[in-house]
Design a protein around this motif. Structure first.
Motif, PDB file in Angstrom:
ATOM      1  N   GLY A 266      55.781 -29.396  -7.053  1.00  0.00           N
ATOM      2  CA  GLY A 266      55.926 -28.006  -7.446  1.00  0.00           C
ATOM      3  C   GLY A 266      57.276 -27.362  -7.222  1.00  0.00           C
ATOM      4  O   GLY A 266      57.454 -26.195  -7.548  1.00  0.00           O
ATOM      5  N   HIS A 267      58.253 -28.091  -6.691  1.00  0.00           N
ATOM      6  CA  HIS A 267      59.578 -27.502  -6.484  1.00  0.00           C
ATOM      7  C   HIS A 267      60.294 -27.361  -7.821  1.00  0.00           C
ATOM      8  O   HIS A 267      60.274 -28.276  -8.648  1.00  0.00           O
ATOM      9  CB  HIS A 267      60.412 -28.354  -5.528  1.00  0.00           C
ATOM     10  CG  HIS A 267      59.820 -28.438  -4.160  1.00  0.00           C
ATOM     11  ND1 HIS A 267      59.924 -27.417  -3.246  1.00  0.00           N
ATOM     12  CD2 HIS A 267      59.101 -29.406  -3.562  1.00  0.00           C
ATOM     13  CE1 HIS A 267      59.295 -27.761  -2.143  1.00  0.00           C
ATOM     14  NE2 HIS A 267      58.781 -28.969  -2.311  1.00  0.00           N
ATOM     15  N   ILE A 268      60.953 -26.204  -8.019  1.00  0.00           N
ATOM     16  CA  ILE A 268      61.630 -25.936  -9.284  1.00  0.00           C
ATOM     17  C   ILE A 268      62.900 -25.149  -9.029  1.00  0.00           C
ATOM     18  O   ILE A 268      62.989 -24.382  -8.070  1.00  0.00           O
ATOM     19  CB  ILE A 268      60.697 -25.158 -10.240  1.00  0.00           C
ATOM     20  CG1 ILE A 268      61.260 -25.126 -11.662  1.00  0.00           C
ATOM     21  CG2 ILE A 268      60.405 -23.760  -9.714  1.00  0.00           C
ATOM     22  CD1 ILE A 268      60.259 -24.645 -12.696  1.00  0.00           C
ATOM     23  N   GLY A 269      63.884 -25.384  -9.877  1.00  0.00           N
ATOM     24  CA  GLY A 269      65.120 -24.616  -9.848  1.00  0.00           C
ATOM     25  C   GLY A 269      65.380 -24.052 -11.232  1.00  0.00           C
ATOM     26  O   GLY A 269      65.243 -24.762 -12.226  1.00  0.00           O
ATOM     27  N   LEU A 270      65.718 -22.779 -11.294  1.00  0.00           N
ATOM     28  CA  LEU A 270      66.056 -22.125 -12.552  1.00  0.00           C
ATOM     29  C   LEU A 270      67.492 -21.641 -12.475  1.00  0.00           C
ATOM     30  O   LEU A 270      67.910 -21.112 -11.439  1.00  0.00           O
ATOM     31  CB  LEU A 270      65.143 -20.920 -12.802  1.00  0.00           C
ATOM     32  CG  LEU A 270      63.640 -21.131 -12.723  1.00  0.00           C
ATOM     33  CD1 LEU A 270      62.912 -19.803 -12.890  1.00  0.00           C
ATOM     34  CD2 LEU A 270      63.182 -22.113 -13.766  1.00  0.00           C
ATOM     35  N   LEU A 271      68.221 -21.809 -13.557  1.00  0.00           N
ATOM     36  CA  LEU A 271      69.580 -21.284 -13.647  1.00  0.00           C
ATOM     37  C   LEU A 271      69.693 -20.506 -14.937  1.00  0.00           C
ATOM     38  O   LEU A 271      69.508 -21.055 -16.023  1.00  0.00           O
ATOM     39  CB  LEU A 271      70.616 -22.411 -13.614  1.00  0.00           C
ATOM     40  CG  LEU A 271      72.069 -21.984 -13.877  1.00  0.00           C
ATOM     41  CD1 LEU A 271      72.555 -20.985 -12.834  1.00  0.00           C
ATOM     42  CD2 LEU A 271      72.973 -23.214 -13.934  1.00  0.00           C
ATOM     43  N   MET A 272      69.953 -19.221 -14.817  1.00  0.00           N
ATOM     44  CA  MET A 272      70.180 -18.357 -15.961  1.00  0.00           C
ATOM     45  C   MET A 272      71.651 -17.977 -15.959  1.00  0.00           C
ATOM     46  O   MET A 272      72.175 -17.569 -14.914  1.00  0.00           O
ATOM     47  CB  MET A 272      69.301 -17.110 -15.872  1.00  0.00           C
ATOM     48  CG  MET A 272      67.831 -17.430 -16.070  1.00  0.00           C
ATOM     49  SD  MET A 272      66.739 -16.271 -15.238  1.00  0.00           S
ATOM     50  CE  MET A 272      66.650 -17.002 -13.599  1.00  0.00           C
ATOM     51  N   VAL A 273      72.312 -18.134 -17.100  1.00  0.00           N
ATOM     52  CA  VAL A 273      73.740 -17.861 -17.193  1.00  0.00           C
ATOM     53  C   VAL A 273      73.997 -16.894 -18.338  1.00  0.00           C
ATOM     54  O   VAL A 273      73.537 -17.121 -19.456  1.00  0.00           O
ATOM     55  CB  VAL A 273      74.558 -19.156 -17.410  1.00  0.00           C
ATOM     56  CG1 VAL A 273      76.051 -18.842 -17.456  1.00  0.00           C
ATOM     57  CG2 VAL A 273      74.268 -20.186 -16.324  1.00  0.00           C
TER      58      VAL A 273
ATOM     59  N   TYR B 160      70.136 -16.495  -5.751  1.00  0.00           N
ATOM     60  CA  TYR B 160      71.546 -16.293  -5.421  1.00  0.00           C
ATOM     61  C   TYR B 160      72.421 -16.411  -6.655  1.00  0.00           C
ATOM     62  O   TYR B 160      72.041 -16.949  -7.681  1.00  0.00           O
ATOM     63  CB  TYR B 160      72.002 -17.268  -4.329  1.00  0.00           C
ATOM     64  CG  TYR B 160      71.809 -18.736  -4.648  1.00  0.00           C
ATOM     65  CD1 TYR B 160      72.838 -19.492  -5.202  1.00  0.00           C
ATOM     66  CD2 TYR B 160      70.597 -19.365  -4.382  1.00  0.00           C
ATOM     67  CE1 TYR B 160      72.652 -20.838  -5.483  1.00  0.00           C
ATOM     68  CE2 TYR B 160      70.409 -20.703  -4.655  1.00  0.00           C
ATOM     69  CZ  TYR B 160      71.446 -21.436  -5.205  1.00  0.00           C
ATOM     70  OH  TYR B 160      71.251 -22.770  -5.491  1.00  0.00           O
ATOM     71  N   ILE B 161      73.619 -15.903  -6.518  1.00  0.00           N
ATOM     72  CA  ILE B 161      74.586 -15.819  -7.600  1.00  0.00           C
ATOM     73  C   ILE B 161      75.205 -17.180  -7.929  1.00  0.00           C
ATOM     74  O   ILE B 161      75.357 -18.030  -7.057  1.00  0.00           O
ATOM     75  CB  ILE B 161      75.704 -14.811  -7.236  1.00  0.00           C
ATOM     76  CG1 ILE B 161      76.567 -14.479  -8.444  1.00  0.00           C
ATOM     77  CG2 ILE B 161      76.558 -15.345  -6.084  1.00  0.00           C
ATOM     78  CD1 ILE B 161      77.487 -13.286  -8.201  1.00  0.00           C
ATOM     79  N   HIS B 162      75.547 -17.359  -9.200  1.00  0.00           N
ATOM     80  CA  HIS B 162      76.445 -18.438  -9.636  1.00  0.00           C
ATOM     81  C   HIS B 162      77.686 -17.694 -10.100  1.00  0.00           C
ATOM     82  O   HIS B 162      77.657 -16.986 -11.105  1.00  0.00           O
ATOM     83  CB  HIS B 162      75.827 -19.242 -10.784  1.00  0.00           C
ATOM     84  CG  HIS B 162      76.628 -20.448 -11.131  1.00  0.00           C
ATOM     85  ND1 HIS B 162      76.287 -21.694 -10.690  1.00  0.00           N
ATOM     86  CD2 HIS B 162      77.767 -20.587 -11.840  1.00  0.00           C
ATOM     87  CE1 HIS B 162      77.172 -22.567 -11.134  1.00  0.00           C
ATOM     88  NE2 HIS B 162      78.079 -21.906 -11.824  1.00  0.00           N
ATOM     89  N   CYS B 163      78.775 -17.815  -9.349  1.00  0.00           N
ATOM     90  CA  CYS B 163      79.956 -16.988  -9.604  1.00  0.00           C
ATOM     91  C   CYS B 163      80.551 -17.241 -10.982  1.00  0.00           C
ATOM     92  O   CYS B 163      80.351 -18.286 -11.597  1.00  0.00           O
ATOM     93  CB  CYS B 163      81.000 -17.166  -8.510  1.00  0.00           C
ATOM     94  SG  CYS B 163      81.967 -18.675  -8.653  1.00  0.00           S
ATOM     95  N   SER B 164      81.305 -16.281 -11.440  1.00  0.00           N
ATOM     96  CA  SER B 164      81.835 -16.301 -12.796  1.00  0.00           C
ATOM     97  C   SER B 164      83.094 -17.152 -12.968  1.00  0.00           C
ATOM     98  O   SER B 164      83.553 -17.325 -14.091  1.00  0.00           O
ATOM     99  CB  SER B 164      82.138 -14.868 -13.237  1.00  0.00           C
ATOM    100  OG  SER B 164      83.154 -14.316 -12.421  1.00  0.00           O
TER     101      SER B 164
END
Length: 182
Positions: free
Chosen positions: A83-90, A142-146
């Motif tokens: 059930g572990h998941i990672g989402l990245l929205m950019v 948390y943030i993914h820096c620009s």
């Protein structure tokens, strides 16, 4: 752990979605999804939809729809085992910033999620509604820096929602299918 690493965990990572994160998610048209099976074999995939297709129910809970046509089923298969998941929205268009959301995932049917939450309609013109949903309980955000996110320009495009035509789907773009025998 370095002082910089510790500072990041203490100041930039939180265990919920704050108001600005929730607004950001509501604006997104795509998400990159990371999952792993019971043996730790990883998979990364992509989901897209109209703004708001990722539904945020509260500071700890969000969900995204799964539609007919997701034939590989790698992420759903992985979630059923691990059930572990990672989402990245950019955001490549306006702010060139990203948001990581890690947590635990659960696969729910349409009826289940609608009974538990106020789910907005996420149907696309020419496309059937979701077959199921992936509900995510947030563990960290948390943030993914620009710094290295490119600025892209959105272009108009005609989509082939719901098609099974391999040519229109470009399903063998990389020419991996064995040749058809005569």
């Amino acid at each position: 752990m370095s002082a910089e690493h510790t500072r990041f965990y203490e100041t930039l990572m939180i265990d919920h979605l704050n108001g600005r994160m929730r607004e950001f998610i509501a604006e997104q048209e795509m998400v990159f999804i990371a999952s792993a099976d019971a043996n730790g074999e990883c998979d990364a995939t992509f989901r897209a939809g109209l703004p708001g297709f990722i539904q945020v129910f509260d500071g700890k809970t969000l969900a995204y729809p799964e539609y007919r046509g997701n034939g590989v089923m790698a992420s759903l298969g992985n979630i059923s085992e691990n059930g572990h998941i990672g989402l990245l929205m950019v955001d490549f268009i306006r702010d060139q910033i990203g948001l990581h959301v890690n947590g635990t995932a659960e696969i729910l049917g349409n009826e289940e999620i609608r009974a538990a939450y106020d789910v907005a309609d996420v149907a696309h013109p020419g496309r059937r509604g979701p077959e199921r949903w992936v509900k995510v309980t947030v563990v960290e955000a948390y943030i993914h820096c620009s710094k290295h996110i490119p600025k892209l320009a959105k272009q108009p495009r005609t989509r082939q929602w719901g098609t099974d035509d391999p040519g229109r789907k470009k399903s063998d773009y990389f020419e991996t299918a064995p040749p058809k025998s005569a």
